[in-house]
Scaffold this motif. Structure first.
Motif, PDB file in Angstrom:
ATOM      1  N   SER B  58     -11.185 -21.275 -32.956  1.00  0.00           N
ATOM      2  CA  SER B  58     -11.681 -21.721 -34.270  1.00  0.00           C
ATOM      3  C   SER B  58     -11.665 -23.243 -34.196  1.00  0.00           C
ATOM      4  N   CYS B  59     -11.117 -23.902 -35.175  1.00  0.00           N
ATOM      5  CA  CYS B  59     -10.949 -25.354 -35.089  1.00  0.00           C
ATOM      6  C   CYS B  59      -9.554 -25.627 -34.535  1.00  0.00           C
ATOM      7  N   TYR B  60      -9.421 -26.678 -33.773  1.00  0.00           N
ATOM      8  CA  TYR B  60      -8.112 -26.973 -33.172  1.00  0.00           C
ATOM      9  C   TYR B  60      -7.174 -27.700 -34.129  1.00  0.00           C
ATOM     10  N   HIS B  61      -7.673 -28.125 -35.269  1.00  0.00           N
ATOM     11  CA  HIS B  61      -6.862 -28.873 -36.227  1.00  0.00           C
ATOM     12  C   HIS B  61      -6.066 -29.955 -35.484  1.00  0.00           C
ATOM     13  N   CYS B  62      -6.814 -30.813 -34.775  1.00  0.00           N
ATOM     14  CA  CYS B  62      -6.237 -31.814 -33.867  1.00  0.00           C
ATOM     15  C   CYS B  62      -5.167 -32.684 -34.543  1.00  0.00           C
ATOM     16  N   ASP B  63      -4.236 -33.128 -33.712  1.00  0.00           N
ATOM     17  CA  ASP B  63      -3.234 -34.075 -34.210  1.00  0.00           C
ATOM     18  C   ASP B  63      -3.896 -35.383 -34.643  1.00  0.00           C
ATOM     19  N   LEU B  66     -10.848 -36.573 -34.445  1.00  0.00           N
ATOM     20  CA  LEU B  66     -11.920 -37.565 -34.424  1.00  0.00           C
ATOM     21  C   LEU B  66     -12.913 -37.349 -35.569  1.00  0.00           C
ATOM     22  N   CYS B  67     -12.948 -36.131 -36.079  1.00  0.00           N
ATOM     23  CA  CYS B  67     -13.889 -35.821 -37.149  1.00  0.00           C
ATOM     24  C   CYS B  67     -13.505 -36.505 -38.462  1.00  0.00           C
ATOM     25  N   VAL B  68     -12.230 -36.839 -38.622  1.00  0.00           N
ATOM     26  CA  VAL B  68     -11.777 -37.377 -39.911  1.00  0.00           C
ATOM     27  C   VAL B  68     -12.232 -38.823 -40.152  1.00  0.00           C
ATOM     28  N   ALA B 100     -18.728 -36.266 -33.622  1.00  0.00           N
ATOM     29  CA  ALA B 100     -17.465 -36.863 -33.196  1.00  0.00           C
ATOM     30  C   ALA B 100     -16.542 -35.839 -32.541  1.00  0.00           C
ATOM     31  N   CYS B 101     -16.572 -34.617 -33.017  1.00  0.00           N
ATOM     32  CA  CYS B 101     -15.678 -33.575 -32.494  1.00  0.00           C
ATOM     33  C   CYS B 101     -16.041 -33.262 -31.045  1.00  0.00           C
ATOM     34  N   PRO B 102     -15.067 -33.299 -30.146  1.00  0.00           N
ATOM     35  CA  PRO B 102     -15.353 -33.035 -28.735  1.00  0.00           C
ATOM     36  C   PRO B 102     -15.954 -31.647 -28.504  1.00  0.00           C
ATOM     37  N   TRP B 103     -15.713 -30.730 -29.404  1.00  0.00           N
ATOM     38  CA  TRP B 103     -16.231 -29.358 -29.224  1.00  0.00           C
ATOM     39  C   TRP B 103     -17.329 -29.024 -30.231  1.00  0.00           C
ATOM     40  N   ALA B 104     -17.791 -30.026 -30.956  1.00  0.00           N
ATOM     41  CA  ALA B 104     -18.847 -29.835 -31.960  1.00  0.00           C
ATOM     42  C   ALA B 104     -18.541 -28.665 -32.893  1.00  0.00           C
TER      43      ALA B 104
HETATM   44  S1  SF4 Z   1     -12.128 -32.902 -34.090  1.00  0.00           S
HETATM   45 FE1  SF4 Z   1     -13.073 -30.870 -33.978  1.00  0.00          FE
HETATM   46  S2  SF4 Z   1     -11.428 -29.516 -33.311  1.00  0.00           S
HETATM   47 FE2  SF4 Z   1     -10.456 -31.445 -33.998  1.00  0.00          FE
HETATM   48  S3  SF4 Z   1      -9.955 -31.084 -36.133  1.00  0.00           S
HETATM   49 FE3  SF4 Z   1     -11.960 -32.044 -36.127  1.00  0.00          FE
HETATM   50  S4  SF4 Z   1     -13.384 -30.296 -36.103  1.00  0.00           S
HETATM   51 FE4  SF4 Z   1     -11.392 -29.467 -35.528  1.00  0.00          FE
END
Ligand code: SF4
Ligand code: SF4
Ligand code: SF4
Lengths: 704, 150
Positions: B58-63, B66-68, B100-104
């Motif tokens: 799903s989404c990785y909810h990154c630490d 980059l999307c934020v 921005a998200c590495p996995w789109a």
């Molecule tokens: S950068 Fe991509 S994987 Fe990481 S939190 Fe944002 S949407 Fe999810």
């Protein structure tokens, strides 16, 4: 405000228990009943609201105005449609007698309502879809054990080894059974899988036998041979409950593992290793006797063989074995009332009961009506009502079926969605979706029997009606409504529950009424009277079969090899569709919009077919061709090609599934008469097809 | 530190794609976007027959998502418990986050013309429930794991 009801899923006929939440008449949440499934539900279950919202299902009753199948309909009111149907029925009854009307349904726990209707009308001709499903398995069990297919449940959770012959359970999905199987595997149990191709079930198995198509029976005979030869069968059980064991022993002497290995194209060593594996864990070994075994010419005997293997394991009424389902009586509770009307004392048009005495008279055999329709023997069939049954999608050769149905003056289809048959019918009566309708209360037998019911979660969006209302309205118009003693569903539920002392509110807590707290088991040493055969024993030699001129222990005959360029057509299910019911559901169509043709890599290479290429698949006599994408894989037997059943529908109002994929049924030209004389079911895997790379693969060079 | 994660027990998963539809159905998504995906790859064959490894994404909810920071309207928000979600009121559908998200991961919802992505079903989680995909997984293969605070 959020409303929550317990109900039963209706996306496929497993009917999983569910809980549905809604707000302002919109479904907002569906989950598997927490008490029974811990919330689990499959993709189809979650796609229910998409079915409700789908405008590509009939929105009100329709009467045909053009030619049959032309797709020109007049929208009418329920009164008009019901009057139209019942006026025609009255006329047909007058001219040809009530027996000239056939009603076919899907089957299932509510069929007594449809049966009651047709019997009360005066016709003995009730039938269902089982001749393309479990009839062979049912008759196999009846001939041996004296009880039908549903005479046993399988305690898979507590088993140590489960053997599945072509039963691709992780794609056909019965969630409760799937959970049990995975729990068994988690607890160290083993799974052996036999099929002509690798499947999701095979991927979970510890041992996979990829057999030549049509040779299951050979492997089964060799297993019986080896278990008797090694003298590891349950002697006490056989002595106490079995007759004809000597005949069986003599019969299987010739069928050695070495012979079977050659016949099936597997390793002899593997058969021995399999037997080594099951010996220490007997009787906790289950040979699943099959479900949809309307496949090969000897599937009935293969199913008998699987039942015999269970008998040799001595697993009946043992933990981890085959359990006799318990009902209200076993719990000291009175059963519910059900709609009922005795079958009129008239010969069935399909010949079951008089021409074919070894078959279960209950639903007869749907495919045997076609000859009756064509020859008007023993009498003409003039009307056919389908209740959630699509003969054109289920049985082979819809072209031939159409010609037969043209002998009828009236064809009526009752269903939630358009089917291939309803598109050809004279009247379509749209049933409400399972989220918008109630059903009668039913008993679910088992280790812990319970009562279950479907309640509606929301009011119907379109002008559709539940079956209980439709049949009541039929009955009123035909003057037989004393057999339908209710006006509302609440009255019907109360009437059903009256003898039990329960009330409909008792379903509110958990969605079902449990009739016992603890599982009920019989004493396995005292099963006398449980096998309803003529002798009361489990009979290796069945008198019914002998009287019908059929062997009980049938010599093995090797299946035909396809001619050059041809393949045996095998079909199956996917986890995201319920046959033709769901191919037009937006969410499920998105996952699998069409089917593809599985073909072995080696043979595909020879034919110049690459993965994804378009291939033409043609019926044996080339009278029908479908074009689809090839799915080239190593793990399918080179003699077989495989496709998911339920595609290739030609209903213009279903824009998503229109012409998507290919119908296996349409490729089975001339195969309506290819059926199992002993088991009754149609042999759906006895068709051969031509496969060639399609000319449609050419890149177009000219654009004007 | 993220408080939550979704774990897939590949031994139980049967690749039925139920989770994908459970998700689409709870989020009311039309044909098009998927907020989670099941994938299965054949692993080197065992005794001559293929086995399969299942993965759930799903989404990785990154630490450090980059999307934020890229979002021009501050619609992409990371909560204190780690959940990254899109404020639908603020989203203008520019899809900068997907770039921005590495996995789109973020996708366009064609019904609303705004970005959508997995939010760990935070409404359900905040109500003490589990995400839809986990609750309804056909085989109980998916688990919603709450990390222990150290
Ligand atoms: S950068 Fe991509 S994987 Fe990481 S939190 Fe944002 S949407 Fe999810
Ligand atoms: S619902 Fe569960 S079993 Fe099915 S694909 Fe998703 S994770 Fe696997
Ligand atoms: S947690 Fe919720 S939003 Fe995320 S994938 Fe699962 S169901 Fe979809």
């Amino acid at each position: 405000m959020t409303k929550s009801v317990f109900s039963m899923c209706g996306m496929c006929t497993v009917r999983c228990p569910i809980r549905v939440e809604s707000e302002d008449n919109k479904v907002t949440w569906i989950e598997g009943n927490q008490h029974l499934l811990g919330g689990a539900l499959c993709a189809k279950g979650s796609a229910g609201p998409a079915l409700v919202a789908d405008k590509e299902r009939p929105q009100q009753p329709l009467i045909r105005v053009g030619d049959r199948g032309a797709g020109r309909w007049k929208k009418v009111s329920w009164d008009t449609a019901l009057d139209y149907v019942t006026d025609k029925l009255k006329k047909i009854k007058e001219e040809h007698g009530p027996e000239s009307v056939v009603l076919s349904s899907r089957g299932g726990p509510w069929q007594n309502m449809y049966k009651t209707f047709i019997h009360a009308f005066g016709s003995p001709n009730y039938t269902n879809h089982d001749c393309t499903c479990g009839r062979n398995t049912h008759h196999a069990s009846l001939s041996l054990n004296g009880v039908g297919r549903k005479g046993f449940i399988y305690d898979i959770k507590n088993a140590k080894h489960l053997i599945l012959f072509g039963r691709n359970m992780f794609s056909s999905l019965r969630i409760a059974e799937n959970l049990q199987t995975l729990d068994m595997l988690d607890n160290g149990g083993k799974l052996t899988y036999v099929d002509v191709r690798q499947t999701m079930t095979g991927l979970k198995a510890d041992r996979f036998f990829q057999v030549r198509p049509g040779t299951d029976y050979a492997l089964i005979l060799a297993m019986i041979h080896e278990i008797i030869k090694r003298d590891v069968y349950d002697h006490d059980f056989v002595k106490q409950y079995v007759s004809g064991f000597e005949e069986l022993s003599t019969f299987v002497e010739q069928y050695t593992p070495a012979w079977a290995a050659k016949e099936c194209g597997i390793k002899e060593k593997a058969i021995h290793a399999f037997i080594d594996d099951i010996i220490p864990v007997m009787p906790k070994v289950i040979f699943h006797p099959g479900w949809n075994l309307s496949r090969y010419k000897d599937s009935f005997y293969a199913s008998r063989g699987l039942h015999i293997l269970n008998v040799l394991m001595g697993n009946i009424e043992q933990k981890g074995g085959l359990i006799i389902p318990k009902g209200p009586g076993d719990c000291g509770v009175k059963g519910i009332r059900s709609l009922d009307c005795a079958k009129p004392d008239i010969k069935r048009a399909d010949g079951v009961g008089w021409k074919y005495k070894h078959f279960d008279k209950g639903p007869g055999l749907a495919h045997l009506f076609f000859e009756a329709m064509e020859k008007e023997e023993p009498y003409p069939v003039k009307a056919w009502i389908t209740m959630r049954h699509d003969p054109f999608s289920g049985m082979p050769d819809p072209q031939r079926q159409k010609a037969s149905f043209d002998h009828c003056d009236l064809l009526v289809a009752i269903d939630t969605h358009y089917g291939e048959f309803s598109w050809y019918a004279d009247v379509i009566l749209p049933e409400s979706t399972y989220l918008e309708r109630e059903s009668t209360i039913c008993v679910q037998k088992g280790l812990k029997p319970r009562l279950a019911v479907r309640k509606k979660a929301i009011e119907a969006e379109a002008d559709t009606k539940p079956a209980w209302w439709i049949f009541k309205e039929f009955a009123k118009r035909l003057g037989i409504d004393e057999y339908f003693p209710y006006d509302t569903i609440e009255e019907l539920w109360n009437w059903q529950l009256e003898p039990t002392g329960f009330s409909i509110e008792d379903f509110d807590e958990k969605g079902f009424i449990s009739l016992t707290d603890d599982p009920i088991m019989y004493d396995p040493k005292n099963l006398e009277g449980k096998f309803a055969t003529p002798s009361g024993k489990i009979e290796m030699i069945s008198k019914k079969l002998t009287d019908a001129g059929l062997p009980s222990l049938k010599e093995y005959e090797s299946p035909l090899k396809p001619e050059k360029g041809m393949f045996r057509l095998v079909y199956g299910r996917s986890a995201v569709h319920s046959h033709g019911h769901t191919t037009n559901n937006p969410l499920l169509n998105e996952l699998m919009p069409k089917n593809s043709l599985w073909i072995n890599t080696r043979v595909a290479n020879k034919l110049g077919i690459a993965n994804g290429d378009l291939v033409d698949v043609a019926a044996e006599d080339n009278s029908y061709t479908g074009t689809m994408n090839a799915h080239v894989v190593d793990y399918i037997h080179p003699e077989a090609v495989y496709m998911v059943h339920g595609f290739g529908k030609h209903i213009p109002l279903q824009s998503r599934s229109y012409h998507a994929g290919v119908s296996d049924q349409k490729l089975m030209v001339g195969k309506l008469d290819d059926w199992d004389q002993a088991g009754g079911a149609i042999n759906l895997c006895e068709s051969f097809v031509h496969v060639r790379r399609s000319v449609q693969n050419l890149k177009r060079r000219v654009e004007l | 530190m993220n408080k939550y994660m979704i774990y897939l027990n590949s031994k139980r998963c049967i690749g039925c794609h139920g989770c994908e539809v459970h998700c689409k159905s709870v989020k009311g998504l039309p044909v098009g976007p998927f907020l989670c995906e099941i994938d299965h790859k054949a692993v080197p064959s065992v005794k001559g027959f293929p086995k399969t490894e299942f993965t759930f994404r799903s989404c990785y909810h990154c630490d450090n998502p980059l999307c934020v920071p890229i979002c021009p309207t501050d619609a992409m928000i990371k909560r204190a418990d780690g959940i990254v979600y899109i404020d639908q009121e603020k989203c203008i559908g520019c899809m900068a986050c997907a770039t921005a998200c590495p996995w789109a991961i973020p996708e366009m919802n064609p019904d609303t013309n705004k970005a959508v992505k997995c939010d760990y079903c935070m409404d359900r989680v905040d109500a003490g429930l589990k995400p839809a995909c986990v609750t309804k997984c056909t085989t109980h293969a998916l688990k919603f794991v709450t990390m222990q605070e150290v």
